[in-house]
Structure formats: C-alpha cells, structure tokens
Design an enzyme around this catalytic site. Structure first.
Site, short mmCIF file in Angstrom:
data_model
loop_
_atom_site.label_atom_id
_atom_site.label_comp_id
_atom_site.label_asym_id
_atom_site.label_seq_id
_atom_site.Cartn_x
_atom_site.Cartn_y
_atom_site.Cartn_z
N ASN A 168 10.03 27.82 17.86
CA ASN A 168 10.03 26.83 16.78
C ASN A 168 11.30 26.97 15.95
O ASN A 168 11.83 28.07 15.79
CB ASN A 168 8.83 27.06 15.86
CG ASN A 168 7.55 27.28 16.63
OD1 ASN A 168 6.95 26.36 17.13
ND2 ASN A 168 7.14 28.54 16.74
N THR A 169 11.76 25.86 15.41
CA THR A 169 12.98 25.87 14.59
C THR A 169 13.06 24.56 13.81
O THR A 169 12.75 23.51 14.36
CB THR A 169 14.26 25.94 15.45
OG1 THR A 169 14.10 26.88 16.49
CG2 THR A 169 15.46 26.32 14.62
#
Length: 355
Positions: free
Chosen positions: A266-267
């Site tokens: 995730n980012t």
C-alpha cells in the site's frame, strides 16, 4: 466539477456521492505476463473527467498501458521549483527526493515503476539538446505505488511510459479518476475481497494571487473518508452493501484475541503545489502539515504497511503580506495558514480520487 473558480475558504466542500457504486478490485494474482509479453503502446489518460485549473508554468500529463493496467502522471514545471519531501510509512518507493525539481513523476509498478521517472529525465535532457551545464541539469523526483494487487499482470511503467506522460503534459488540465498513476490504485485492504479501486485525484484553489494545486494517488491500506465521517471507498462488504471503517475489524480481532488482518502493498503518493514563496524551514513544515492532515481523509494512514510520500512544491512567485506580529521564531503564521487551506484542498483531491 470541471472548472474551479476563485474560492473563499467557506466554498471548500469536497462533495462526493453519499453511496458511490462499489468498485471491487477482486482477489490478487501477484504475477502474470510482464512488459516483454506485450507490444506496449502508451495511451493518453483522460480519466473520468478533466479538472481545469489556472496555474501558469505548471503542466500535467498522464499516460498508461492498457495491458497493465498501470500508468504514470507527470507534473512538469519547466522553470523548476523548490521542493520539500515528506516520506512516511514502512515501504516508501522514492527516487531523487531533490530540493529543486523540474518534474515530479508519480507511477504505479512499485519499485519497478521508478523507471518511468528515468524516462522523464531522458526526455528533458533531449529537449535541452543534451546540454549538461550544471545550471541546465533537469531534476526529476519520483514516487511509486504498489498496484500489482489490483491487476493480473506484471506490467510496470517504464521509460517509454514516463516519456509519454511528459509528452502528453499540458497546462491547466488534470484527468481525474482511473488515469495515469491511479489506473490500478485501491483502498481498504483489510481483506482482498473488500478492496475497492480508487484512482488519482486533484483539486485547485485560487485565493487572490495565491494558487494551490493538490494531486494525489491514494492506494492505502486504509479507507477514504468524507468530511461527514462516512467511508466512501474501501473495505466494502458485498453481502451487506456496507463499507466499514477498519477500526471495527481491528476491535473485533482484539476482542476475539486473534491477530488483526491487514494486507500488505500500500502507498499514497501526492504533491501540493503553490506559488507562494516560503523559506526552506517553512516549506518543510508546510509539507509536514499537509501530509499530516491527510489522515482525516484516509484512515488509517502512514502505517507500517504503507509508504507515503508527499512533494511540497513552490514556484516562488508571490510573497504574502507580513506584519511584525506574523512570525514566531523562524516560522511564519502565513505558512501555517497556507498549510491549513492547502490541507482542505488536498482532502478535496483525495475525495475526487475516490469517486
């Protein structure tokens, strides 16, 4: 909203459908054919709709590979602009990180997608006819999201795609939604079956001579939350038709004495661009202030399963009025006020990405 007029602070609304249609990403494959398996051709990303903004000297382009789908978004400032970088979380994907940039490249493809930024650098060097005087060096910083979990290929943004995004850059336009770096962004990864596709979003405000442009690609483990506290994207239960805040899943896990489940990869990557001149200390604080504020629209945020990066960019074109009482040590109240307004603009951009 296709156009953004001059706004007062009270006009910031961040409107979004109360119950947007579900957009489930589906279970991840984590692999598949890569770039070499396709005859890849960059496509200009047009997205759901086009945001029009009035910021001279700033151009934006977005390109994608339909075979991914994955893409890149380039913010091009030919004159160059001072930059502060605020990176947080457990898995930051960043290159350059310069304090002065001619372009910011946001891309999918995790670490492999950093190649798109190299393509932007190559193209800028060619535009200068390969002149390499120190004052002529073209600086590009890049940040990437891990978007492989929302698609079934190993295609990543390469040099050719970065070049294309730069070539597609035009002043005053930004493609909202599934476009550029946001082609396979997703949110709410408590469980893959409840993960939803997001996109990229932008918002713009002009207050007198002050201009603020926010760009974001939310790909968080968390969910997107509107100003009423409603989860509007992510962690969607198809059986009940309800989007849940992850905190309820975590509470249930602790109550049952089992480890909370949260998926990795995730980012959230973003940029906040203004024309207001700030000192280096103020610009760094401005970056931190806006980045910290984003936890209101993305919950949870800056986790060990995320790798969040924000670029704060100023073109240094205007000075805000100052008074003897407007500073505290090295920090100006002006920069704090600007950060407060920019934080609302960024929340609008997050909501646009979730539409």
């Amino acid at each position: 909203m296709n156009t953004t007029p001059v706004h007062a602070l009270t006009d910031i609304d961040g409107g979004i459908a109360v119950d947007p249609a579900p957009r489930l990403a589906g279970p991840p494959v984590f692999g598949g054919p890569g770039n070499d398996a396709f005859d890849l051709a960059p496509v200009r990303s047009t997205g759901r709709e086009m945001l029009r903004f009035d910021f001279p000297g700033v151009s934006i382009g977005a390109a994608h590979y339909e075979e991914g789908p994955t893409g890149a978004t380039v913010i091009h400032i030919p004159a160059g602009a001072r930059t502060a970088v605020d990176a947080r979380g457990g898995a930051v994907g960043l290159s350059g990180g310069y304090d002065f940039n001619h372009a910011i490249c946001l891309a999918g493809g995790a670490g492999y997608g950093l190649e798109a930024g190299a393509g932007v650098s190559d193209a800028l060097l060619e535009r200068l006819e390969h002149r390499t005087g120190f004052a002529e060096l073209q600086l590009v910083s890049s940040a990437v999201i891990y978007d492989f979990s929302a698609r079934s290929t190993a295609v990543y943004p390469d040099k050719a795609l970065g070049r294309a995004a730069l070539e597609f850059a035009v002043p005053g336009e930004f493609p909202q939604g599934r476009a550029g770096a946001g082609m396979s962004a997703s949110a709410g990864k408590v469980d893959w079956d409840r993960t939803e596709i997001t996109g990229q979003g932008a918002a713009f405000r002009r207050l007198g001579d002050v201009r603020i442009l926010a760009v974001v690609v939310p790909n968080p483990v968390g969910v997107i939350v509107d100003r009423a506290g409603t989860v509007v994207r992510g962690n969607y239960d198809a059986q009940t038709g309800v989007r849940r805040h992850p905190v309820f899943d975590y509470q249930e896990a602790f109550a049952e004495q089992v480890p909370p489940v949260t998926e990795a990869g995730n980012t959230t990557i973003s940029a906040i661009v203004t024309n207001v001149r700030m000192s280096p200390v103020e610009l760094n604080q401005f970056a931190k202030q806006v980045h910290s504020s984003m936890h209101r629209g993305i919950q949870p945020f800056h986790t060990d399963m995320d790798g969040d990066t924000l670029f704060a960019v100023t073109t240094d074109e205007i000075d805000l009025p100052t008074t003897p009482g407007s500073s505290r040590g090295r920090l100006s109240v002006n920069a704090t006020a600007l950060g407060a307004i920019a934080s609302e603009v960024m929340w609008d951009a997050v909501l646009e990405a979730g539409k």
